[in-house]
Design a protein around this motif. Structure first.
Motif, PDB file in Angstrom:
ATOM      1  N   GLN A  82      49.075  43.734  22.612  1.00 23.66           N
ATOM      2  CA  GLN A  82      49.988  44.417  23.528  1.00 23.66           C
ATOM      3  C   GLN A  82      49.516  44.243  24.974  1.00 23.66           C
ATOM      4  O   GLN A  82      50.315  44.039  25.874  1.00 23.66           O
ATOM      5  N   ALA A  83      48.212  44.329  25.157  1.00 20.49           N
ATOM      6  CA  ALA A  83      47.659  44.229  26.512  1.00 20.49           C
ATOM      7  C   ALA A  83      47.921  42.855  27.124  1.00 20.49           C
ATOM      8  O   ALA A  83      48.258  42.752  28.299  1.00 20.49           O
ATOM      9  N   ILE A  84      47.783  41.793  26.329  1.00 19.22           N
ATOM     10  CA  ILE A  84      47.971  40.440  26.890  1.00 19.22           C
ATOM     11  C   ILE A  84      49.424  39.989  26.860  1.00 19.22           C
ATOM     12  O   ILE A  84      49.749  38.911  27.359  1.00 19.22           O
ATOM     13  N   ALA A  85      50.314  40.803  26.292  1.00 18.02           N
ATOM     14  CA  ALA A  85      51.731  40.441  26.239  1.00 18.02           C
ATOM     15  C   ALA A  85      52.347  40.382  27.631  1.00 18.02           C
ATOM     16  O   ALA A  85      53.282  39.624  27.869  1.00 18.02           O
ATOM     17  N   ARG A 123      49.144  41.106  33.357  1.00 14.46           N
ATOM     18  CA  ARG A 123      47.824  41.390  32.796  1.00 14.46           C
ATOM     19  C   ARG A 123      47.085  40.108  32.433  1.00 14.46           C
ATOM     20  O   ARG A 123      45.861  40.032  32.591  1.00 14.46           O
ATOM     21  N   ARG A 124      47.806  39.100  31.974  1.00 19.33           N
ATOM     22  CA  ARG A 124      47.148  37.815  31.703  1.00 19.33           C
ATOM     23  C   ARG A 124      46.599  37.214  32.991  1.00 19.33           C
ATOM     24  O   ARG A 124      45.499  36.668  33.023  1.00 19.33           O
ATOM     25  N   ARG A 125      47.362  37.338  34.074  1.00 21.33           N
ATOM     26  CA  ARG A 125      46.878  36.847  35.381  1.00 21.33           C
ATOM     27  C   ARG A 125      45.658  37.635  35.840  1.00 21.33           C
ATOM     28  O   ARG A 125      44.728  37.063  36.417  1.00 21.33           O
ATOM     29  N   LEU A 126      45.663  38.925  35.595  1.00 21.97           N
ATOM     30  CA  LEU A 126      44.510  39.756  35.964  1.00 21.97           C
ATOM     31  C   LEU A 126      43.262  39.312  35.210  1.00 21.97           C
ATOM     32  O   LEU A 126      42.182  39.192  35.798  1.00 21.97           O
ATOM     33  N   ILE A 173      45.203  49.688  31.405  1.00 18.86           N
ATOM     34  CA  ILE A 173      45.589  49.210  30.068  1.00 18.86           C
ATOM     35  C   ILE A 173      44.606  48.149  29.578  1.00 18.86           C
ATOM     36  O   ILE A 173      44.170  48.171  28.428  1.00 18.86           O
ATOM     37  N   LEU A 174      44.239  47.219  30.459  1.00 19.42           N
ATOM     38  CA  LEU A 174      43.267  46.182  30.081  1.00 19.42           C
ATOM     39  C   LEU A 174      41.910  46.790  29.762  1.00 19.42           C
ATOM     40  O   LEU A 174      41.241  46.382  28.813  1.00 19.42           O
ATOM     41  N   VAL A 180      38.868  44.318  30.187  1.00 18.28           N
ATOM     42  CA  VAL A 180      38.167  44.340  31.470  1.00 18.28           C
ATOM     43  C   VAL A 180      37.182  45.497  31.448  1.00 18.28           C
ATOM     44  O   VAL A 180      37.378  46.495  30.757  1.00 18.28           O
ATOM     45  N   GLN A 181      36.147  45.308  32.200  1.00 23.17           N
ATOM     46  CA  GLN A 181      35.094  46.312  32.305  1.00 23.17           C
ATOM     47  C   GLN A 181      35.086  46.788  33.746  1.00 23.17           C
ATOM     48  O   GLN A 181      35.255  45.988  34.671  1.00 23.17           O
TER      49      GLN A 181
END
Length: 108
Positions: free
Chosen positions: A10-13, A17-20, A51-52, A58-59
């Protein structure tokens, strides 16, 4: 770390978020710097980062008065394993295509 609040898939959908993830794989950045790369408010970027972070992708760490983010790629192994299962279908399709192209060349 505990159980992620958000599913990796869901996060990478979301394309943002993929760009992040890609941006933060190159360097650790604070939200103010990250926001400069996106045509949206800092609040919207922060929501995507949350969300990431909750998916473990992400940390974040506190550095003085700012919070810095960086990619944590380990959860992407789940995606890689899932996709690896389907590699065999692609391999079969490519082998079949190669066979058909070779047959057409023999007929010419």
């Amino acid at each position: 770390m505990g159980t992620p609040k958000h599913d990796v898939f869901q996060a990478i959908a979301d394309p943002t978020r993929r760009r992040l993830i890609r941006l933060l794989a190159e360097q650790e950045l604070p939200v103010t710097e990250i926001s400069k790369h996106f045509p949206m408010s800092r609040t919207a970027v922060s929501k995507h980062l949350r969300i990431l972070n909750e998916a473990g992708l992400v940390q974040k760490k506190k550095a003085g008065r700012e919070i810095r983010y960086k990619t944590q790629p380990d959860p992407l192994l789940e995606v890689k394993r899932w996709l690896a299962y389907y590699d065999r279908f692609w391999d079969n399709k490519l082998a079949s295509l190669k066979y058909h192209l070779e047959q057409e060349q023999k007929e010419d």
